[in-house]
Design a protein around this motif. Structure first.
Motif, PDB file in Angstrom:
ATOM      1  N   MET A   1     -13.946 -27.856 -15.362  1.00  0.00           N
ATOM      2  CA  MET A   1     -14.010 -26.845 -14.337  1.00  0.00           C
ATOM      3  C   MET A   1     -14.882 -25.695 -14.845  1.00  0.00           C
ATOM      4  O   MET A   1     -14.872 -25.357 -16.006  1.00  0.00           O
ATOM      5  CB  MET A   1     -12.595 -26.371 -14.003  1.00  0.00           C
ATOM      6  N   VAL A   2     -15.625 -25.094 -13.970  1.00  0.00           N
ATOM      7  CA  VAL A   2     -16.510 -23.999 -14.321  1.00  0.00           C
ATOM      8  C   VAL A   2     -15.706 -22.711 -14.420  1.00  0.00           C
ATOM      9  O   VAL A   2     -14.885 -22.421 -13.564  1.00  0.00           O
ATOM     10  CB  VAL A   2     -17.616 -23.851 -13.254  1.00  0.00           C
ATOM     11  N   ASP A   3     -15.951 -21.952 -15.490  1.00  0.00           N
ATOM     12  CA  ASP A   3     -15.237 -20.699 -15.703  1.00  0.00           C
ATOM     13  C   ASP A   3     -15.987 -19.577 -14.997  1.00  0.00           C
ATOM     14  O   ASP A   3     -17.149 -19.308 -15.301  1.00  0.00           O
ATOM     15  CB  ASP A   3     -15.130 -20.411 -17.201  1.00  0.00           C
ATOM     16  N   THR A   4     -15.351 -18.940 -14.018  1.00  0.00           N
ATOM     17  CA  THR A   4     -15.983 -17.854 -13.271  1.00  0.00           C
ATOM     18  C   THR A   4     -15.257 -16.541 -13.477  1.00  0.00           C
ATOM     19  O   THR A   4     -15.287 -15.682 -12.621  1.00  0.00           O
ATOM     20  CB  THR A   4     -16.029 -18.186 -11.772  1.00  0.00           C
ATOM     21  N   SER A   5     -14.606 -16.387 -14.611  1.00  0.00           N
ATOM     22  CA  SER A   5     -13.867 -15.154 -14.866  1.00  0.00           C
ATOM     23  C   SER A   5     -14.844 -14.010 -15.152  1.00  0.00           C
ATOM     24  O   SER A   5     -16.027 -14.221 -15.424  1.00  0.00           O
ATOM     25  CB  SER A   5     -12.922 -15.337 -16.051  1.00  0.00           C
TER      26      SER A   5
ATOM     27  N   GLN B   1     -11.372 -31.412  -5.855  1.00  0.00           N
ATOM     28  CA  GLN B   1     -10.568 -32.409  -6.565  1.00  0.00           C
ATOM     29  C   GLN B   1      -9.137 -31.918  -6.751  1.00  0.00           C
ATOM     30  O   GLN B   1      -8.189 -32.678  -6.574  1.00  0.00           O
ATOM     31  CB  GLN B   1     -11.197 -32.737  -7.921  1.00  0.00           C
ATOM     32  N   VAL B   2      -8.976 -30.638  -7.076  1.00  0.00           N
ATOM     33  CA  VAL B   2      -7.633 -30.079  -7.217  1.00  0.00           C
ATOM     34  C   VAL B   2      -6.922 -30.094  -5.865  1.00  0.00           C
ATOM     35  O   VAL B   2      -5.714 -30.368  -5.789  1.00  0.00           O
ATOM     36  CB  VAL B   2      -7.680 -28.660  -7.821  1.00  0.00           C
ATOM     37  N   SER B   3      -7.658 -29.839  -4.784  1.00  0.00           N
ATOM     38  CA  SER B   3      -7.059 -29.891  -3.447  1.00  0.00           C
ATOM     39  C   SER B   3      -6.566 -31.294  -3.138  1.00  0.00           C
ATOM     40  O   SER B   3      -5.475 -31.472  -2.573  1.00  0.00           O
ATOM     41  CB  SER B   3      -8.074 -29.460  -2.386  1.00  0.00           C
ATOM     42  N   LEU B   4      -7.357 -32.290  -3.488  1.00  0.00           N
ATOM     43  CA  LEU B   4      -6.927 -33.677  -3.284  1.00  0.00           C
ATOM     44  C   LEU B   4      -5.706 -34.005  -4.133  1.00  0.00           C
ATOM     45  O   LEU B   4      -4.786 -34.689  -3.681  1.00  0.00           O
ATOM     46  CB  LEU B   4      -8.066 -34.638  -3.605  1.00  0.00           C
ATOM     47  N   ASP B   5      -5.707 -33.513  -5.366  1.00  0.00           N
ATOM     48  CA  ASP B   5      -4.553 -33.730  -6.240  1.00  0.00           C
ATOM     49  C   ASP B   5      -3.306 -33.039  -5.673  1.00  0.00           C
ATOM     50  O   ASP B   5      -2.192 -33.548  -5.821  1.00  0.00           O
ATOM     51  CB  ASP B   5      -4.836 -33.213  -7.650  1.00  0.00           C
TER      52      ASP B   5
ATOM     53  N   ASP C   1      -2.394 -24.714 -11.040  1.00  0.00           N
ATOM     54  CA  ASP C   1      -3.722 -25.324 -10.926  1.00  0.00           C
ATOM     55  C   ASP C   1      -4.343 -25.046  -9.565  1.00  0.00           C
ATOM     56  O   ASP C   1      -5.540 -24.771  -9.452  1.00  0.00           O
ATOM     57  CB  ASP C   1      -3.641 -26.845 -11.144  1.00  0.00           C
ATOM     58  N   ILE C   2      -3.537 -25.113  -8.539  1.00  0.00           N
ATOM     59  CA  ILE C   2      -4.030 -24.877  -7.181  1.00  0.00           C
ATOM     60  C   ILE C   2      -4.487 -23.433  -7.021  1.00  0.00           C
ATOM     61  O   ILE C   2      -5.572 -23.164  -6.497  1.00  0.00           O
ATOM     62  CB  ILE C   2      -2.936 -25.220  -6.141  1.00  0.00           C
ATOM     63  N   VAL C   3      -3.665 -22.499  -7.483  1.00  0.00           N
ATOM     64  CA  VAL C   3      -4.013 -21.077  -7.363  1.00  0.00           C
ATOM     65  C   VAL C   3      -5.276 -20.767  -8.160  1.00  0.00           C
ATOM     66  O   VAL C   3      -6.167 -20.048  -7.689  1.00  0.00           O
ATOM     67  CB  VAL C   3      -2.829 -20.191  -7.822  1.00  0.00           C
ATOM     68  N   THR C   4      -5.401 -21.317  -9.361  1.00  0.00           N
ATOM     69  CA  THR C   4      -6.594 -21.104 -10.183  1.00  0.00           C
ATOM     70  C   THR C   4      -7.835 -21.672  -9.512  1.00  0.00           C
ATOM     71  O   THR C   4      -8.884 -21.018  -9.476  1.00  0.00           O
ATOM     72  CB  THR C   4      -6.403 -21.751 -11.572  1.00  0.00           C
ATOM     73  N   ALA C   5      -7.717 -22.869  -8.952  1.00  0.00           N
ATOM     74  CA  ALA C   5      -8.863 -23.489  -8.286  1.00  0.00           C
ATOM     75  C   ALA C   5      -9.290 -22.692  -7.065  1.00  0.00           C
ATOM     76  O   ALA C   5     -10.492 -22.501  -6.826  1.00  0.00           O
ATOM     77  CB  ALA C   5      -8.527 -24.922  -7.889  1.00  0.00           C
ATOM     78  N   VAL C   6      -8.321 -22.212  -6.302  1.00  0.00           N
ATOM     79  CA  VAL C   6      -8.650 -21.423  -5.105  1.00  0.00           C
ATOM     80  C   VAL C   6      -9.320 -20.109  -5.491  1.00  0.00           C
ATOM     81  O   VAL C   6     -10.320 -19.704  -4.880  1.00  0.00           O
ATOM     82  CB  VAL C   6      -7.383 -21.173  -4.254  1.00  0.00           C
ATOM     83  N   SER C   7      -8.806 -19.438  -6.523  1.00  0.00           N
ATOM     84  CA  SER C   7      -9.412 -18.161  -6.917  1.00  0.00           C
ATOM     85  C   SER C   7     -10.812 -18.372  -7.509  1.00  0.00           C
ATOM     86  O   SER C   7     -11.711 -17.562  -7.268  1.00  0.00           O
ATOM     87  CB  SER C   7      -8.519 -17.407  -7.894  1.00  0.00           C
TER      88      SER C   7
END
Length: 109
Positions: A1-5, A61-65, A75-81
């Motif tokens: 996953m790409v880090d966008t922090s 992919q996280v949404s599908l998971d 994981d879902i919250v991190t992917a959405v943010s």
């Protein structure tokens, strides 16, 4: 996953500034040839768009998971943010490009 922090963005900006500073001599005269070490603007833009696409794919992919129940809430919250931050960045860059184009069009010939 790409880090966008914010920290990774700051580190990328610092690295970019260091690369541009190391490629130029301070106090050079205008019009002299300079050798710039590092990526061109097109390469930098291509890398950034590739990273944004990878982030979108990872978020999907996280949404599908999540729909299958294999992804956790964190994981879902991190992917959405991450997806939201990437989208905001892409929209901001798009807006700046449009504004620059409009400024160029308004210039007198």
């Amino acid at each position: 996953m790409v880090d966008t922090s914010a920290i990774s963005a700051t580190q990328a900006y610092s690295k970019s500034m260091a690369n541009s500073a190391s490629g130029k001599n301070s106090g050079t005269a205008v019009g002299t040839d300079e050798v710039v070490n590092g990526q061109s603007f097109a390469e930098m833009l291509s890398d950034a768009s590739g990273a944004a696409i990878e982030n979108g794919v990872a978020s999907e992919q996280v949404s599908l998971d999540a729909t299958t129940g294999t992804a956790g809430l964190a994981d879902i919250v991190t992917a959405v943010s991450n997806a939201e931050a990437t989208l905001e960045t892409v929209v901001a860059v798009r807006d700046r490009v449009i504004q620059a184009y409009q400024d160029i069009i308004k210039m007198p010939i």
